[in-house]
Design an enzyme around this catalytic site. Structure first.
Site, mmCIF file in Angstrom:
data_model
loop_
_atom_site.group_PDB
_atom_site.id
_atom_site.type_symbol
_atom_site.label_atom_id
_atom_site.label_comp_id
_atom_site.label_asym_id
_atom_site.label_seq_id
_atom_site.Cartn_x
_atom_site.Cartn_y
_atom_site.Cartn_z
ATOM 1 N N ARG A 295 0.862 -1.208 0.092
ATOM 2 C CA ARG A 295 -0.226 -0.137 0.079
ATOM 3 C C ARG A 295 0.765 1.417 0.047
ATOM 4 O O ARG A 295 0.496 2.171 -0.599
ATOM 5 C CB ARG A 295 -0.748 0.060 1.209
ATOM 6 C CG ARG A 295 -2.163 -0.857 0.992
ATOM 7 C CD ARG A 295 -2.901 -1.196 2.124
ATOM 8 N NE ARG A 295 -4.046 -2.149 1.982
ATOM 9 C CZ ARG A 295 -4.975 -2.427 2.651
ATOM 10 N NH1 ARG A 295 -4.818 -2.143 4.028
ATOM 11 N NH2 ARG A 295 -5.884 -3.308 2.454
ATOM 12 N N TYR A 439 -6.580 -1.134 -6.597
ATOM 13 C CA TYR A 439 -5.829 -2.173 -5.988
ATOM 14 C C TYR A 439 -5.175 -2.122 -4.610
ATOM 15 O O TYR A 439 -4.833 -0.862 -4.225
ATOM 16 C CB TYR A 439 -4.908 -3.124 -7.212
ATOM 17 C CG TYR A 439 -3.988 -2.453 -7.632
ATOM 18 C CD1 TYR A 439 -3.389 -1.155 -7.054
ATOM 19 C CD2 TYR A 439 -3.178 -2.923 -8.770
ATOM 20 C CE1 TYR A 439 -2.018 -0.675 -7.847
ATOM 21 C CE2 TYR A 439 -2.153 -2.164 -9.404
ATOM 22 C CZ TYR A 439 -1.421 -1.362 -8.882
ATOM 23 O OH TYR A 439 -0.603 -0.600 -9.497
ATOM 24 N N GLU A 440 -4.883 -3.118 -4.209
ATOM 25 C CA GLU A 440 -4.287 -3.149 -2.609
ATOM 26 C C GLU A 440 -5.137 -2.597 -1.748
ATOM 27 O O GLU A 440 -4.670 -1.898 -0.710
ATOM 28 C CB GLU A 440 -2.957 -2.498 -2.548
ATOM 29 C CG GLU A 440 -1.793 -3.087 -3.466
ATOM 30 C CD GLU A 440 -1.694 -4.655 -3.214
ATOM 31 O OE1 GLU A 440 -2.003 -5.168 -2.347
ATOM 32 O OE2 GLU A 440 -1.201 -5.211 -4.094
ATOM 33 N N GLY A 441 -6.526 -2.695 -2.210
ATOM 34 C CA GLY A 441 -7.520 -2.152 -1.048
ATOM 35 C C GLY A 441 -8.021 -0.589 -1.671
ATOM 36 O O GLY A 441 -7.132 0.140 -1.976
#
Length: 591
Positions: A295, A439-441
């Site tokens: 992140r 992406y990645e949350g």
């Protein structure tokens, strides 16, 4: 084709003057970190990115990756560039020397990451995923797993992935269906399907080390039943070389909006041989070692896109002539003035610049805390630094990626119709930047993480790691006339943040919907306040050095941020305080 020159002067400023290499040098393993060591690294990274990676960015986007009989081919030039990247030692820059790494701190590695993302974000995905896999195995793997995989990952001979998402679940990983059946020899057999796997199959490295989330037969329901497994593409032989092909197959490549030179794969695991990493049913916490690092890395991707979009927008604004300045002709020897003179163009460029430089500063400050959290000999100091990193991770991920997207769109706007044409490269920045907010949350998930986990964690300890230093900074400088134009706006924004934090904490305890309804606006408010703190600190450094054009520009950009961007915190605070009633009251059937 777009151009790119690494912003080395600003990078040195945030590393040496803002974050402070003197603090870095107090950490074990960082005693030699200073300009004599770091400057040549940054200069060589800048050269490599400009000469090797940037020329492949547009061609790689046009060509994309191809899949044939389960084999993925990256675009022309990528295998050769990766070989040069690996041989140049860039895969090992921040890795532990025990595994063949160079041991440079995150504070330095982050600046190199930014250059790579500016020059060729799709290329950067391949070594970026390997770095995350390295961290997870180093922290949670057995001694045998570390000895087998880490030297190969650090050298770049092998690459790594994160295999989380499945067709029916992304954010809610408790729903995964991939199964791991134990074997008598201590291994497991993995069966299931994963999608959206970046670098899941490619021709750059001789082996790919997949880190896979799956459930053992005795797994409890939900996220409490997830375990983490290492599943290599080729099973290593006794001497550590790639051996027989494992039961992992790429069944499809996603046709995406952007980062087309990055292979985004659907993977089928069919009785694939794997080994448990960490403890059974504790895989999610182990995977978060990768995800938190990822992140921050995605935030740097947004920063990298913002920088190259800004540079190319400025270059075009200087060159393109249209109309005359509203306050008089600026180029009487030309048939029209450069569009740089027009107020709205200057507004866009200064917004891009202020947000980009602010995000770089915030990333540098957080990277230093990351280094302290890993290296300082005092566990209490490490914990305090980690509190900062935990708090700032969702903020950096969201704010920096929003900045990347907004800067790319603004850069296209500066170019006008020519920005919409593929040949000029500006539209690629927007397409590439867009995924970083997802992406990645997603950034909405980052907001929920901030209000749902970080805000109340440890009785507010994470929040205090930010609130106390900012309050101390403000109070110590309130009586300094030269700092007034920076401290007063910061103080007002900080006061709003304190007010809405207290209000949201109370309402969120009574009704979690209220916390969710306010989360995105709250994160943006927090992020702008954090940027204001960074800008006030940078302004303080620049004051008295106005004879140097760099510091004059730094002060001018700080003033623009305080006067034209930070006032957004007023409307954000109003939206948070308004509550979520209108969201809840709207009938589902009416959508």
């Amino acid at each position: 084709m777009p151009t790119y020159t690494a912003p080395l002067r600003d990078m040195r400023f945030v590393l040496n003057e803002l974050a402070g290499t003197e603090r870095l040098r107090t950490l074990p393993g960082c005693e030699e970190v200073g300009p004599d060591l770091v400057d040549p690294v940054l200069e060589e990274a800048a050269r490599f990115c400009a000469e090797v990676l940037l020329p492949l960015n547009q061609s790689g986007d046009i060509e994309g990756c191809t899949l044939e009989n389960g084999v993925v081919r990256t675009p022309r030039g990528f295998p050769e560039a990766y070989r040069a990247f690996r041989e140049g030692g860039w895969t090992s820059l921040g890795a532990d020397p025990d595994w063949g790494g160079q041991g440079l701190p995150k504070s330095v590695g982050l600046l190199v990451e930014e250059m790579i993302c500016s020059a060729n974000m799709a290329f950067g995905m391949y070594p970026g995923l390997s770095h995350g896999a390295t961290m997870a195995i180093e922290k949670h793997g057995t001694p045998e797993q570390r000895a087998l995989y880490l030297p190969k990952l650090v050298s770049g001979e092998w690459s790594g992935t994160m295999c989380l998402t499945e067709p029916h679940c992304g954010t809610d990983l408790g729903l995964i269906r991939t199964r791991a059946v134990p074997e008598d020899d201590g291994s497991v057999r993995i069966t299931g399907a994963k999608i959206f796997i970046s670098a899941g199959e490619h021709d750059l490295a001789e082996n790919i080390v997949h880190l896979v989330l799956a459930k053992l037969p005795d797994a409890p329901p939900g996220t409490r039943g997830i375990s983490l497994f290492v599943v290599p593409k080729f099973l290593p032989t006794e001497d550590g070389r790639p051996g027989a092909r494992n039961g992992v197959t790429c069944t499809g490549l996603e046709h995406k909006m952007g980062i087309k030179a990055s292979a985004t794969c659907a993977l089928a695991f069919e009785e694939a041989k794997g080994w448990l990493v960490g403890r059974p049913h504790k895989g999610l916490s182990a995977m978060f070692t990768m995800m938190n690092e990822a992140r921050l890395g995605v935030g740097v991707q947004g920063l990298g896109i913002a920088e190259i979009a800004y540079q190319n927008a400025v270059a075009y604004a200087r060159d393109r002539i249209q109309g005359r300045g509203l306050d008089g002709t600026k180029a009487p020897d030309r048939p029209a003035d450069p569009i740089l003179v027009h107020p709205d163009v200057r507004r866009m460029l200064l917004t891009m610049r202020a947000m980009t430089e602010g995000c770089r500063a915030l990333c540098a400050m957080t990277a230093l805390e990351h280094d302290v959290s890993l290296r300082h000999p005092d566990p209490e100091v490490r914990k305090a630094a980690d509190d900062v990193v935990q708090l700032m991770t969702p903020i950096i991920k969201a704010v920096c990626t929003d900045t990347g997207w907004e800067a790319a769109v603004a850069g296209m706007q500066v170019w006008g119709g020519h920005g919409y044409i593929r040949d000029n490269g500006m539209e690629q920045f927007a397409r590439d930047a867009r995924i970083t907010q997802i992406y990645e949350g997603t950034n909405g998930i980052q907001a929920l993480d901030l209000v749902g986990r970080k805000m109340g964690a440890h009785a507010g300890r994470y929040l205090r790691s930010f609130f106390h230093p900012v309050l101390g900074f403000i109070e110590a400088r309130m009586e300094e006339p030269a700092m007034e134009e920076f401290i007063l706006p910061l103080s007002k924004a900080f006061g709003r943040l304190q007010q809405v934090t207290a209000d949201l904490a109370q309402r969120g305890l009574r009704d979690p919907f209220e916390a969710g309804a306010a989360a995105t606006d709250y994160l943006r408010l927090f992020g702008l306040t954090a940027l204001a703190y960074a800008w006030a600190r940078m302004a303080e450094i620049a004051l008295g050095k106005e004879e140097d054009a760099f510091y004059r520009a730094k002060l001018a950009t700080a003033r623009f941020f305080m006067q034209r961007i930070l006032p957004e915190t007023s409307s954000l605070a109003a939206k948070v305080l308004a509550g979520g009633g209108t969201l809840k009251a709207f009938e589902d059937a009416a959508f």
